[in-house]
Design an enzyme around this catalytic site. Sequence first.
Site, PDB file in Angstrom:
ATOM      1  N   GLY A 120      11.174  16.941  48.437  1.00  0.00           N
ATOM      2  CA  GLY A 120      11.018  16.723  46.998  1.00  0.00           C
ATOM      3  C   GLY A 120      10.545  15.315  46.724  1.00  0.00           C
ATOM      4  N   GLY A 179      13.354  11.751  44.371  1.00  0.00           N
ATOM      5  CA  GLY A 179      13.037  11.620  45.791  1.00  0.00           C
ATOM      6  C   GLY A 179      12.088  10.463  46.072  1.00  0.00           C
ATOM      7  NE  ARG A 193      11.436  15.927  34.548  1.00  0.00           N
ATOM      8  CZ  ARG A 193      11.928  15.727  35.765  1.00  0.00           C
ATOM      9  NH1 ARG A 193      12.296  16.752  36.502  1.00  0.00           N
ATOM     10  NH2 ARG A 193      12.041  14.500  36.237  1.00  0.00           N
ATOM     11  CG  ASN A 240      12.063  21.025  40.519  1.00  0.00           C
ATOM     12  OD1 ASN A 240      11.856  21.175  41.717  1.00  0.00           O
ATOM     13  ND2 ASN A 240      11.335  21.586  39.591  1.00  0.00           N
ATOM     14  CE1 TYR A 258       8.755  10.450  36.338  1.00  0.00           C
ATOM     15  CE2 TYR A 258       8.583  12.806  36.734  1.00  0.00           C
ATOM     16  CZ  TYR A 258       8.102  11.645  36.137  1.00  0.00           C
ATOM     17  OH  TYR A 258       6.982  11.696  35.369  1.00  0.00           O
ATOM     18  CB  ALA A 292      21.680   5.789  16.094  1.00  0.00           C
ATOM     19  CD  GLU A 343      19.581   8.047  42.985  1.00  0.00           C
ATOM     20  OE1 GLU A 343      19.291   8.163  44.170  1.00  0.00           O
ATOM     21  OE2 GLU A 343      20.175   7.035  42.532  1.00  0.00           O
ATOM     22  CG  PHE A 344      25.104   7.699  39.628  1.00  0.00           C
ATOM     23  CD1 PHE A 344      25.651   8.591  38.719  1.00  0.00           C
ATOM     24  CD2 PHE A 344      25.674   7.608  40.888  1.00  0.00           C
ATOM     25  CE1 PHE A 344      26.754   9.368  39.054  1.00  0.00           C
ATOM     26  CE2 PHE A 344      26.776   8.386  41.236  1.00  0.00           C
ATOM     27  CZ  PHE A 344      27.319   9.263  40.321  1.00  0.00           C
ATOM     28  CB  CYS A 399      19.779  14.285  33.963  1.00  0.00           C
ATOM     29  SG  CYS A 399      18.987  14.132  35.555  1.00  0.00           S
TER      30      CYS A 399
HETATM   31  C1  UDX Z   1      15.647  15.492  40.359  1.00  0.00           C
HETATM   32  C2  UDX Z   1      16.752  16.338  40.911  1.00  0.00           C
HETATM   33  O1  UDX Z   1      16.317  17.064  41.934  1.00  0.00           O
HETATM   34  C3  UDX Z   1      17.450  17.038  39.826  1.00  0.00           C
HETATM   35  O2  UDX Z   1      18.426  17.918  40.262  1.00  0.00           O
HETATM   36  C4  UDX Z   1      18.058  15.951  39.087  1.00  0.00           C
HETATM   37  O3  UDX Z   1      19.055  16.384  38.236  1.00  0.00           O
HETATM   38  C5  UDX Z   1      16.950  15.265  38.376  1.00  0.00           C
HETATM   39  O4  UDX Z   1      16.087  14.760  39.253  1.00  0.00           O
HETATM   40  P1  UDX Z   1      13.231  15.202  39.933  1.00  0.00           P
HETATM   41  O5  UDX Z   1      13.013  14.374  41.137  1.00  0.00           O
HETATM   42  O6  UDX Z   1      13.260  14.525  38.611  1.00  0.00           O
HETATM   43  O7  UDX Z   1      14.515  16.060  40.096  1.00  0.00           O
HETATM   44  O8  UDX Z   1      12.319  16.470  39.888  1.00  0.00           O
HETATM   45  P2  UDX Z   1      10.796  16.599  40.111  1.00  0.00           P
HETATM   46  O9  UDX Z   1      10.112  15.357  39.676  1.00  0.00           O
HETATM   47  O10 UDX Z   1      10.445  17.918  39.522  1.00  0.00           O
HETATM   48  O11 UDX Z   1      10.664  16.658  41.703  1.00  0.00           O
HETATM   49  C6  UDX Z   1      11.041  17.702  42.499  1.00  0.00           C
HETATM   50  C7  UDX Z   1       9.974  17.926  43.563  1.00  0.00           C
HETATM   51  O12 UDX Z   1      10.428  18.882  44.504  1.00  0.00           O
HETATM   52  C8  UDX Z   1       8.641  18.441  43.032  1.00  0.00           C
HETATM   53  O13 UDX Z   1       7.627  17.551  43.385  1.00  0.00           O
HETATM   54  C9  UDX Z   1       8.485  19.809  43.704  1.00  0.00           C
HETATM   55  O14 UDX Z   1       7.164  20.111  44.022  1.00  0.00           O
HETATM   56  C10 UDX Z   1       9.328  19.649  44.932  1.00  0.00           C
HETATM   57  N1  UDX Z   1       9.808  20.907  45.492  1.00  0.00           N
HETATM   58  C11 UDX Z   1      10.445  21.807  44.728  1.00  0.00           C
HETATM   59  C12 UDX Z   1       9.627  21.158  46.857  1.00  0.00           C
HETATM   60  O15 UDX Z   1       9.040  20.363  47.563  1.00  0.00           O
HETATM   61  N2  UDX Z   1      10.134  22.293  47.380  1.00  0.00           N
HETATM   62  C13 UDX Z   1      10.763  23.222  46.636  1.00  0.00           C
HETATM   63  O16 UDX Z   1      11.205  24.258  47.159  1.00  0.00           O
HETATM   64  C14 UDX Z   1      10.927  22.971  45.257  1.00  0.00           C
HETATM   65  C1  UDX Z   2      20.229   9.692  33.074  1.00  0.00           C
HETATM   66  C2  UDX Z   2      21.414   8.865  33.582  1.00  0.00           C
HETATM   67  O1  UDX Z   2      21.494   7.644  32.856  1.00  0.00           O
HETATM   68  C3  UDX Z   2      21.280   8.619  35.068  1.00  0.00           C
HETATM   69  O2  UDX Z   2      22.385   7.917  35.549  1.00  0.00           O
HETATM   70  C4  UDX Z   2      21.182   9.970  35.753  1.00  0.00           C
HETATM   71  O3  UDX Z   2      21.058   9.826  37.127  1.00  0.00           O
HETATM   72  C5  UDX Z   2      19.998  10.734  35.219  1.00  0.00           C
HETATM   73  O4  UDX Z   2      20.130  10.880  33.807  1.00  0.00           O
HETATM   74  P1  UDX Z   2      17.717   9.194  32.435  1.00  0.00           P
HETATM   75  O5  UDX Z   2      17.714  10.594  31.921  1.00  0.00           O
HETATM   76  O6  UDX Z   2      16.626   8.747  33.327  1.00  0.00           O
HETATM   77  O7  UDX Z   2      19.066   8.921  33.214  1.00  0.00           O
HETATM   78  O8  UDX Z   2      17.711   8.202  31.192  1.00  0.00           O
HETATM   79  P2  UDX Z   2      18.792   7.531  30.243  1.00  0.00           P
HETATM   80  O9  UDX Z   2      18.509   6.097  30.200  1.00  0.00           O
HETATM   81  O10 UDX Z   2      20.158   7.945  30.558  1.00  0.00           O
HETATM   82  O11 UDX Z   2      18.375   8.110  28.816  1.00  0.00           O
HETATM   83  C6  UDX Z   2      18.511   9.466  28.477  1.00  0.00           C
HETATM   84  C7  UDX Z   2      18.132   9.691  27.040  1.00  0.00           C
HETATM   85  O12 UDX Z   2      19.077   9.129  26.151  1.00  0.00           O
HETATM   86  C8  UDX Z   2      16.785   9.084  26.649  1.00  0.00           C
HETATM   87  O13 UDX Z   2      16.072   9.984  25.840  1.00  0.00           O
HETATM   88  C9  UDX Z   2      17.184   7.853  25.883  1.00  0.00           C
HETATM   89  O14 UDX Z   2      16.208   7.449  24.973  1.00  0.00           O
HETATM   90  C10 UDX Z   2      18.442   8.334  25.179  1.00  0.00           C
HETATM   91  N1  UDX Z   2      19.345   7.265  24.760  1.00  0.00           N
HETATM   92  C11 UDX Z   2      19.892   6.435  25.695  1.00  0.00           C
HETATM   93  C12 UDX Z   2      19.670   7.103  23.416  1.00  0.00           C
HETATM   94  O15 UDX Z   2      19.190   7.841  22.557  1.00  0.00           O
HETATM   95  N2  UDX Z   2      20.541   6.105  23.053  1.00  0.00           N
HETATM   96  C13 UDX Z   2      21.097   5.270  23.962  1.00  0.00           C
HETATM   97  O16 UDX Z   2      21.881   4.396  23.563  1.00  0.00           O
HETATM   98  C14 UDX Z   2      20.762   5.439  25.326  1.00  0.00           C
END
Ligand code: UDX
Ligand code: UDX
Length: 463
Positions: A10, A15, A347, A92, A13, A269, A162-163, A277
Amino acid sequence: MKITKICCIGAGYVGGPTMAVIAQKCPQIEVTVVDLNAERIAAWNDADVDNIPIYEPGLADIVAEARGRNLFFSTDVEKAIDEAQIIFISVNTPTKTYGKGKGMAADLKFIELCARQIASVAKDNKIVVEKSTLPVRTAEAIKSILDNTGNGVQFQILSNPEFLAEGTAVQDLLQPDRILIGGDASAEGQHAIAALVGVYSNWVPADKILTTNVWSSELSKLTANAFLAQRISSINAMSELCEKTGADVNEVAKAIGMDSRIGPKFLKASVGFGGSCFQKDILNLVYIAKSYGLHEVADYWEQVIIMNDHQKRRFSNTIVRTLYNTVADKKITFLGWAFKKDTNDTRESAAIYVADDLINEQAQIAVYDPKVSRKKVLADLDYLESRTAAANANSIVSFENPYEACEKAHAIAVLTEWDEFVTYDWKKIYDSMQKPAFVFDGRNILDRGEMEAIGFVYQGIGA
Ligand code: UDX
Ligand code: UDX
């Protein structure tokens, strides 16, 4: 076990950036990221690092440093699995769109596919690491597939959620608040944990590496995201009350954030949270709670999502109401389409839902986002299946220049908090628009006083 080769399935975002940082910090380990998507892999291998498929501040530099040295991107999944001692699964796990748990449960078909592939290829013992966010007890399912379809080799399953947040992924990886590793209590499990701890120890201080049992680790990820999203829904709930009572939600957030027990982060807000996620993980949590018959627990967390949907809808309703109850044929410019700044990820972005509502009201939407292409905008809308692709294409135009995007618009809606928006020549924008000119600031990034002095009718969130 001495770790010399790591593979990650993978190249998304999670990996991509995670492996880039591991490779940079562990030059002695060969890291191979594989993906089924050949186009994505080709982009990761693009000679110009600015063309890698994921935009994250600082990432291109790290890829430039490590790629070809000990960081490789490939479509040869089997070879990478075969050679590695540790295999990360970072594919994903979208919300299911069919069958049992539709709309709530995580779709694990990609995870299962990976497990089966690992089982069929592996010729020696492997550590399999869940990086993707998964429902609690998924490790058990993976283990069962591996043990029953494998060639008799031993597998240890670790959960290492992953955080990282998008937009700050590199920073979050370089200086994590904590690294969480869940593993089996058995001697082999502890051995596997130690091997992964060894990898992170190359740059993460020991006191930030936390080890637990597998299920605590899996559930911690869902819990962290649920708590973070809950804060946003909590402040967004207050934003509506502020609008009714004359309080200002920014002032309220500042006042409560100074309480050290509450803290200042995640109190902004907004038009609603997006991203891959929060919604998915909470729905997943709700589904798990329901499946154990814990209905009050499920309802409690589901309310976080209900509030978020309400906030997005409320924003589009405000736009329609303020524009004299009709937006038909009016040009409304969206500044921002990504779900947050500093990422090209869209997304679950609030922008998609707000646009959908406004197109239902027959508005014409103009979009400017510094990192999102028109193709992506259209794909996001088409995915909702609210209308035909042709109808979407007729209702939305993308611009590469924000000033052009705003020309002759009746209103501007700020959907993403990109820093550059604040630096624009707003007087020039105002002069080019229909009057009265409206700004709906879904991120509260513009200065109300300044905007009003220029002549805009300004409406932020929660004031
Ligand atoms: C990740 C995590 O995997 C997800 O569970 C987490 O909650 C959010 O982030 P992310 O890296 O953001 O997902 O997803 P994406 O950018 O869609 O990447 C996943 C990759 O896996 C894609 O490039 C897809 O082509 C690949 N993939 C998917 C494989 O190589 N094999 C598969 O069987 C399925
Ligand atoms: C989140 C978690 O923070 C991360 O730890 C986890 O691994 C993946 O999910 P991410 O989705 O990349 O990360 O972004 P994040 O910064 O958490 O923002 C999520 C959404 O909340 C965004 O749309 C952001 O704009 C919104 N947000 C965030 C608000 O509306 N208000 C805030 O105060 C903070």
